[in-house]
Design a protein around this motif. Structure first.
Motif, short mmCIF file in Angstrom:
data_model
loop_
_atom_site.label_atom_id
_atom_site.label_comp_id
_atom_site.label_asym_id
_atom_site.label_seq_id
_atom_site.Cartn_x
_atom_site.Cartn_y
_atom_site.Cartn_z
N GLN A 51 -13.10 -54.80 -24.57
CA GLN A 51 -14.22 -54.46 -23.70
C GLN A 51 -15.49 -55.15 -24.18
O GLN A 51 -15.57 -55.61 -25.32
CB GLN A 51 -14.44 -52.95 -23.66
N GLU A 52 -16.48 -55.18 -23.30
CA GLU A 52 -17.78 -55.73 -23.67
C GLU A 52 -18.41 -54.88 -24.75
O GLU A 52 -18.35 -53.65 -24.70
CB GLU A 52 -18.70 -55.81 -22.45
N ILE B 235 -7.87 -60.98 -16.86
CA ILE B 235 -8.30 -60.09 -15.78
C ILE B 235 -9.53 -59.33 -16.25
O ILE B 235 -9.59 -58.86 -17.39
CB ILE B 235 -7.17 -59.11 -15.42
N ALA B 236 -10.51 -59.19 -15.36
CA ALA B 236 -11.74 -58.46 -15.68
C ALA B 236 -11.84 -57.24 -14.77
O ALA B 236 -11.99 -57.38 -13.54
CB ALA B 236 -12.96 -59.36 -15.52
N PHE B 237 -11.72 -56.03 -15.35
CA PHE B 237 -11.92 -54.79 -14.61
C PHE B 237 -13.38 -54.40 -14.77
O PHE B 237 -13.83 -54.07 -15.88
CB PHE B 237 -11.02 -53.68 -15.15
N THR B 238 -14.13 -54.45 -13.70
CA THR B 238 -15.57 -54.19 -13.77
C THR B 238 -15.84 -52.70 -13.58
O THR B 238 -15.32 -52.08 -12.66
CB THR B 238 -16.30 -55.00 -12.70
N TYR B 239 -16.66 -52.14 -14.46
CA TYR B 239 -17.03 -50.73 -14.43
C TYR B 239 -18.43 -50.60 -13.82
O TYR B 239 -19.40 -51.11 -14.38
CB TYR B 239 -17.03 -50.15 -15.84
N HIS C 79 -20.03 -60.79 -28.30
CA HIS C 79 -20.22 -59.62 -27.45
C HIS C 79 -18.92 -58.91 -27.15
O HIS C 79 -18.92 -57.87 -26.53
CB HIS C 79 -20.88 -60.04 -26.13
N PHE C 80 -17.80 -59.51 -27.50
CA PHE C 80 -16.51 -58.92 -27.18
C PHE C 80 -15.93 -58.22 -28.40
O PHE C 80 -15.98 -58.74 -29.50
CB PHE C 80 -15.52 -60.00 -26.73
N VAL D 43 -21.89 -51.66 -15.53
CA VAL D 43 -22.16 -50.97 -16.80
C VAL D 43 -21.29 -51.52 -17.93
O VAL D 43 -21.73 -51.66 -19.06
CB VAL D 43 -21.92 -49.45 -16.64
N ASN D 44 -20.04 -51.86 -17.61
CA ASN D 44 -19.12 -52.32 -18.64
C ASN D 44 -18.08 -53.22 -17.97
O ASN D 44 -17.95 -53.26 -16.75
CB ASN D 44 -18.43 -51.13 -19.32
#
Length: 672
Positions: A266-267, A242-246, A48-49, A253-254
């Motif tokens: 990104q995913e 680090i995970a920046f969540t959208y 998925h990455f 969403v991402n």
């Protein structure tokens, strides 16, 4: 080799045919069986990455993602990649292949063509987007899976596009039995995408550990800001990212990941949106930055109405027009968020200060509307450069300075629209007389200097009846300017032969006759040594604009060559002598007055833009019942615009009546 949806019964039969055929043909790899497999599970997995092959989290993939061979371009115009078997002849299509059912044969041929391009479809699924390594750019430095490949459900065609801004390789091919793949650029790649639904739980995200919290603290990002923006981490064994969540309207969403080495991914199969999108809902002022860290830095300075682009900056501004929404793939995130910009009256573009950052600002302004865009100027770091972005300013100068930079953002420039502040430096230089030549340059004749000085950027019209000495006077003036201030000139003198013009200039510069007979009288002729020195002076001082065939040059042609002379040789003066030797073809609907006005406007714009003085020689129209009086600028053939549009007007006149005075005395009248 190509995995297809298991629910498609038609392809179950196709798969069985291909499986039995795989061991017989050289087109397929014998190390893998062509067997159906289910669609990818909707759980967190390495597939998925869009993950780089070299990263901090090696356990996200069960085995390294191999890079393709280096890209090559064949002379027939098609892209191809070498393979280990390239030393042997390329396998031809066998009769067995021709005997296969049409679906099987088409898929086999399509696979063969894609393999020739370096596109491996071993793990690809028909009818949906597949992310692969791009054979053209190999994923760049990060090795990301940037190639989007779509294979039609019937296996007859495939289209692809690399989403890396520096690559953009795209193409399309069909399963034609007797052709090679087409690498023609597509206006659009098939956008059939299955958007994944993701959650914090499905991605197995977790709160930040102390180590990463300390990392943000070093960059002046507080725990409060991290919590409000839902900054999390993804753990794999002993490694973390680090995970920046959208988020959009409270839904995930991402998710974008960053490791300690500043590699990003990104995913996969998620929608591209702006980072921090919910923070600009109903905002009238919006700040756009280039990275998630800059978005967090803006919040530390008191600005929550800020978003970041998800994909970084392009290398340069595209020379093409902005494409339609459905074709604008590189900036699709803007279109996906267009509803959020409807109420915005001011959009501050705080992108990075480097060239890609400025290119991003221009691309954003083109799409959002320059009339509502503002831009920031990052302060100087030292004598060698400026601070690069918001986070760097926050780290070294603090939140108050960052706030002042945003508060003092300036209007984004619109071509042709200015305010006086853009010219304050020039006005100051003009006031202190540091520009040089603010009041013009001396002509070399003190009696004339009280009436006329040569100012860079102005247009001087010179007229007079034939044989009055207009060209001779201009030549003498050029020699004075070169001797006094070292100016160089471009000469478009169409009435003079080059050798005659050279003789006249040399005589005025050396102050000796070129020949020793006739007009030379008793004055000593210039020596060979003086001639050689004079030739070097000619070559260093003048550039000649001459038409090499029998056609008449147009004013546009002359100005284009004069521009080249300014840029290449640094000329400060242009002579066009005379007007009637130019090509003056004009549309039937355009009057001569309109044509002259347009022509003089072009000349004046050239002079002003290049800080170059232009002398334009124009003869007066035929004077009936002329009694020897000097003409004026209204007598010039063509239009009164010659006097209306010039900065200076000079009439050169020679007395022709011995009873009225000396016939060798040249008079000058002026209109300044």
């Amino acid at each position: 080799m190509l995995r297809l949806p298991s629910h498609n019964q038609r392809f179950h039969l196709l798969l069985r045919n291909l499986s039995s055929f795989a061991s017989k043909t050289t087109i397929f790899m014998t190390s893998k069986h062509f067997l159906p497999s289910p669609l990818l599970p909707q759980t967190l997995s390495p597939k998925h990455f869009s993950t780089p092959s070299k990263r901090l989290l090696p356990s996200l993939s069960s085995k390294p993602i191999p890079k393709n061979h280096s890209f090559s371009l064949r002379t027939n115009g098609f892209y191809s990649l070498p393979s280990p078997s390239d030393s042997s002849p390329s396998p031809a299509y066998s009769q067995e292949l021709e005997d296969q059912p049409s679906d099987t044969r088409s898929l086999q041929i399509l696979n063969h063509k894609l393999k020739q391009l370096g596109i491996d479809i071993t793990k690809s699924v028909a009818g949906r987007e597949n992310r692969l390594m791009c054979p053209s750019c190999n994923g760049g430095e990060s090795g990301e899976l940037s190639l989007s490949l779509f294979i039609s459900l019937d296996g007859y065609s495939a289209s692809w596009l690399c989403f890396r801004a520096k690559c953009g390789w795209k193409g399309y091919t069909k399963a034609a039995a007797d052709g090679k793949p087409s690498i023609e650029n597509l206006g659009q790649v098939n956008k059939f995408k299955v958007k994944r639904q993701i959650t914090v739980e499905s991605l197995e995200l977790e709160p930040l550990c102390n180590q990463l919290t300390a990392y943000f603290a070093e960059r002046m990002i507080s725990s409060k800001t991290l919590k409000r923006n839902a900054i999390m981490q993804k753990r794999s064994g002993d490694e973390i990212a680090i995970a920046f969540t959208y988020w959009r309207k409270g839904e995930l969403v991402n998710c974008k990941y960053r490791d300690i080495a500043k590699r990003f991914w990104q995913e996969k199969d998620t929608e591209k949106i702006l980072y921090g999108l919910d923070d600009i809902a109903d905002a009238s002022d919006i700040i756009i930055v280039e990275g998630e860290m800059d978005k967090l830095a803006m919040e530390e300075a008191g600005f929550c109405n800020c978003v970041s682009v998800p994909d970084g900056a392009p290398p340069s501004v595209s020379e093409k027009e902005v494409p339609a929404e459905e074709q604008d793939t590189k900036y699709q995130y803007l279109w996906n968020c267009k509803e959020y910009f409807k109420k915005a009256s001011r959009i501050i573009l705080a992108t990075d200060g480097d060239l890609p950052g400025q290119a991003l600002a221009e691309e954003l302004a083109r799409r959002l509307g320059r009339e509502r865009c503002w831009r920031v100027k990052w302060p100087k770091k030292n004598d060698l450069g400026h601070f690069k972005d918001a986070n760097e300013v926050l780290m070294y100068l603090g939140p108050s300075v960052l706030k002042d930079i945003i508060d003092n953002a300036e209007l984004y420039p619109i071509s042709g629209l200015f305010n006086f502040s853009s010219f304050f430096d020039e006005i100051d230089q003009y006031y202190h007389r540091t520009l040089g030549y603010e009041f013009g340059v001396s002509t070399g004749w003190r009696a004339l200097d009280n009436l006329y000085n040569v100012v860079p950027g102005e247009l001087t019209i010179v007229t007079g009846v034939p044989n009055s000495g207009k060209s001779e006077w201009i030549d003498a003036l050029l020699c004075n300017l070169n001797e006094g201030v070292g100016w160089k000139f471009a000469l478009c003198s169409m009435e003079n032969k080059v050798r005659d013009h050279a003789r006249k200039l040399l005589e005025k510069s050396i102050k000796k006759p070129f020949f020793g007979v006739g007009y030379g009288s008793n004055v000593e002729r210039m020596s060979v040594e003086e001639l050689e020195k004079g030739k070097k002076w000619l070559n260093d001082t003048f550039q000649l604009i001459r038409c090499e065939n029998d056609s008449l040059p147009s004013i546009q042609w002359v100005l284009e060559l004069a521009r080249a002379a300014v840029l290449r040789h640094g000329v400060q003066g242009l002579v066009i002598d005379p007007y009637n030797e130019l090509d003056h073809q004009r549309p039937v609907s355009q009057t001569e007055t309109e044509y002259v006005s347009q022509m003089l406007t072009k000349i004046k714009r050239f002079a002003q833009h290049h800080f170059c003085h232009v002398w334009f020689v124009a003869h007066p129209r035929q004077l009936h019942h002329w009694i020897g009086a000097p003409p004026n600028l209204y007598d010039i053939s063509g239009s009164a615009h010659f006097i209306n549009k010039c900065d200076n007007g000079i009439v050169i006149h020679r007395n022709r009546d011995p009873e009225a005075g000396p016939v060798d005395l040249v008079q000058g009248d002026g209109c300044i």
